[in-house]
Motif scaffolding. Structure first.
Motif, short mmCIF file in Angstrom:
data_model
loop_
_atom_site.label_atom_id
_atom_site.label_comp_id
_atom_site.label_asym_id
_atom_site.label_seq_id
_atom_site.Cartn_x
_atom_site.Cartn_y
_atom_site.Cartn_z
N VAL A 1 -16.50 31.74 -13.45
CA VAL A 1 -15.05 31.73 -13.25
C VAL A 1 -14.34 31.17 -14.47
CG1 VAL A 1 -13.18 30.73 -11.87
CG2 VAL A 1 -15.26 31.51 -10.75
N ARG A 2 -13.25 31.84 -14.84
CA ARG A 2 -12.38 31.34 -15.90
C ARG A 2 -10.97 31.20 -15.34
NH1 ARG A 2 -13.77 34.94 -21.19
NH2 ARG A 2 -11.85 33.93 -21.90
N TYR A 3 -10.35 30.05 -15.60
CA TYR A 3 -9.04 29.75 -15.04
C TYR A 3 -7.94 29.93 -16.08
CZ TYR A 3 -11.64 27.55 -11.22
OH TYR A 3 -12.49 27.31 -10.18
N GLY A 4 -6.85 30.55 -15.66
CA GLY A 4 -5.67 30.69 -16.51
C GLY A 4 -4.44 30.81 -15.64
N PRO A 5 -3.93 29.69 -15.11
CA PRO A 5 -2.77 29.74 -14.22
C PRO A 5 -1.59 30.45 -14.89
CG PRO A 5 -3.72 27.54 -14.24
CD PRO A 5 -4.38 28.30 -15.35
N ALA A 6 -1.10 31.49 -14.23
CA ALA A 6 0.02 32.27 -14.79
C ALA A 6 1.36 31.71 -14.36
CB ALA A 6 -0.10 33.73 -14.35
N ILE A 7 1.35 30.82 -13.36
CA ILE A 7 2.59 30.27 -12.81
C ILE A 7 2.35 28.82 -12.41
CG2 ILE A 7 3.61 32.42 -11.95
CD1 ILE A 7 2.28 31.90 -9.29
N ARG A 8 3.43 28.13 -12.12
CA ARG A 8 3.34 26.80 -11.52
C ARG A 8 4.49 26.65 -10.54
NH1 ARG A 8 6.99 23.10 -14.01
NH2 ARG A 8 7.96 24.00 -15.87
N ILE A 9 4.32 25.75 -9.61
CA ILE A 9 5.33 25.53 -8.58
C ILE A 9 6.21 24.35 -9.00
CG2 ILE A 9 5.72 24.96 -6.16
CD1 ILE A 9 2.92 26.09 -5.59
N VAL B 1 7.57 29.20 -11.67
CA VAL B 1 7.99 29.33 -13.07
C VAL B 1 6.73 29.45 -13.91
CG1 VAL B 1 10.16 28.08 -12.76
CG2 VAL B 1 8.08 26.82 -13.35
N GLY B 2 6.90 29.69 -15.20
CA GLY B 2 5.75 29.83 -16.08
C GLY B 2 4.99 28.52 -16.24
N PRO B 3 3.73 28.60 -16.66
CA PRO B 3 2.93 27.39 -16.83
C PRO B 3 3.45 26.51 -17.96
CG PRO B 3 1.79 29.27 -17.77
CD PRO B 3 3.00 29.81 -17.06
N VAL B 4 3.24 25.21 -17.84
CA VAL B 4 3.63 24.28 -18.91
C VAL B 4 2.85 24.61 -20.18
CG1 VAL B 4 3.65 21.88 -19.64
CG2 VAL B 4 4.25 22.46 -17.29
N ASP B 5 1.56 24.85 -20.03
CA ASP B 5 0.70 25.21 -21.15
C ASP B 5 0.24 26.66 -20.97
OD1 ASP B 5 -1.13 25.51 -23.17
OD2 ASP B 5 -2.62 24.12 -22.33
N PRO B 6 0.79 27.60 -21.75
CA PRO B 6 0.41 29.00 -21.58
C PRO B 6 -0.93 29.36 -22.22
CG PRO B 6 2.00 28.79 -23.35
CD PRO B 6 1.84 27.41 -22.77
N GLY B 7 -1.57 28.39 -22.88
CA GLY B 7 -2.82 28.67 -23.57
C GLY B 7 -3.91 29.26 -22.69
N PRO B 8 -4.22 28.64 -21.53
CA PRO B 8 -5.30 29.18 -20.69
C PRO B 8 -5.05 30.61 -20.21
CG PRO B 8 -4.87 26.90 -20.11
CD PRO B 8 -3.79 27.31 -21.08
N VAL B 9 -3.83 30.92 -19.79
CA VAL B 9 -3.58 32.29 -19.32
C VAL B 9 -3.56 33.27 -20.49
CG1 VAL B 9 -1.04 32.15 -19.35
CG2 VAL B 9 -2.18 33.70 -17.77
N ASP B 10 -3.16 32.80 -21.66
CA ASP B 10 -3.19 33.65 -22.86
C ASP B 10 -4.63 34.01 -23.20
OD1 ASP B 10 -1.47 34.73 -25.12
OD2 ASP B 10 -2.99 33.62 -26.24
N ARG B 11 -5.53 33.03 -23.11
CA ARG B 11 -6.95 33.29 -23.38
C ARG B 11 -7.56 34.16 -22.28
NH1 ARG B 11 -6.31 27.92 -25.14
NH2 ARG B 11 -6.99 27.05 -23.15
N LEU B 12 -7.09 33.97 -21.05
CA LEU B 12 -7.57 34.81 -19.95
C LEU B 12 -7.20 36.27 -20.20
CD1 LEU B 12 -8.95 34.32 -17.12
CD2 LEU B 12 -6.66 34.55 -16.16
N LEU B 13 -5.98 36.48 -20.67
CA LEU B 13 -5.53 37.84 -20.98
C LEU B 13 -6.39 38.45 -22.08
CD1 LEU B 13 -3.57 40.18 -20.70
CD2 LEU B 13 -1.93 38.91 -22.09
#
Length: 238
Positions: free
Chosen positions: A34-42, A175-187
């Motif tokens: 599993v690789r995590y890359g949250p695309a959103i946050r609450i 809204v978007g994640p505070v740190d977009p790095g993980p979802v960017d790497r997931l993409l």
């Protein structure tokens, strides 16, 4: 002898914000990596200035109807109002209007607050709720619609077109994640074939991932990947 687990050798990307660890653990038990890359946050409810403003607007004058769409959202709204010192005023306002509940979970939340619903559709659908509202003249009526994470543009605009004043109560905004790095790497992993599947548990996560791909010039590649080699798995009509 233990057999090979069904997802052994597969890598799954998780874009969820809520319960991501729970979903990941379930997949790992089936053999996946599993690789995590949250695309959103609450947005935390007590910090949500938009929710506070919408609640204050609701309290400014009597309201004719309130549409409650989710139990967790309705409870969260009441809890946030209590934290702002508006709890009693909100309960009083809700007790004086017609409360429409989309399904049994939100009906339970309404009753747990000491309130009662005026209508709840057997289909548990927003479409039937809208039809019920439009079955009487809503011209000049003040109607609040409790949203949960995403807008209901057709529902809201149809009521406005029919002459109603609509207050949107957005609970648990995404809204978007505070740190977009993980979802960017997931993409990147999706595009280079390192990730074999993307399960989506909410429409906002899909929209956020597509928006990131569009902003960074990777949308055509993402669409191609999700149309073929990468499995896009969705929970419900996402």
């Amino acid at each position: 002898m233990t057999g090979v687990l069904p997802l052994t050798g597969f890598v799954v990307g998780i874009t969820a914000a809520r319960r991501a660890d729970e979903l990941g653990a379930l997949l790992v038990r089936k053999g996946a990596s599993v690789r995590y890359g949250p695309a959103i946050r609450i947005v935390p409810l007590t910090d949500d200035t938009e929710l506070h403003s919408a609640t204050a607007a609701l309290l400014e004058a009597p309201v004719d109807a309130v549409v409650a769409t989710t139990g967790i959202g309705f409870r969260g709204w009441l809890e946030a109002a209590e934290g702002w010192g508006l709890g009693d005023a909100l309960i009083s306002r809700l007790s004086d209007c017609a409360l429409l509940a989309r399904g049994p979970k939100v009906t339970g939340a309404i009753r747990a607050a000491g309130l009662s619903e005026a209508y709840s559709p057997a289909s548990e659908s927003n479409a039937e709720l809208l039809q019920h509202l439009l079955s009487s003249d809503v011209t000049g009526k003040r109607i609040a619609v409790q949203l949960h994470g995403e807008p209901l543009p057709y529902f809201v605009e149809t009521l406005r077109a029919a002459g109603a004043e609509v207050i949107e109560i957005s609970v648990y905004r995404w809204v978007g994640p505070v740190d977009p790095g993980p979802v960017d790497r997931l993409l990147d992993g999706v595009l280079d074939g390192a990730i074999h599947a993307l399960p989506f548990t909410s429409a906002p996560a899909v929209a956020s991932l597509l928006a990131l791909a569009r902003r960074t010039g990777r949308l055509p590649g993402l669409v191609t990947a999700l149309s073929g080699p990468v499995v896009a798995a969705c929970v419900g009509p996402i």
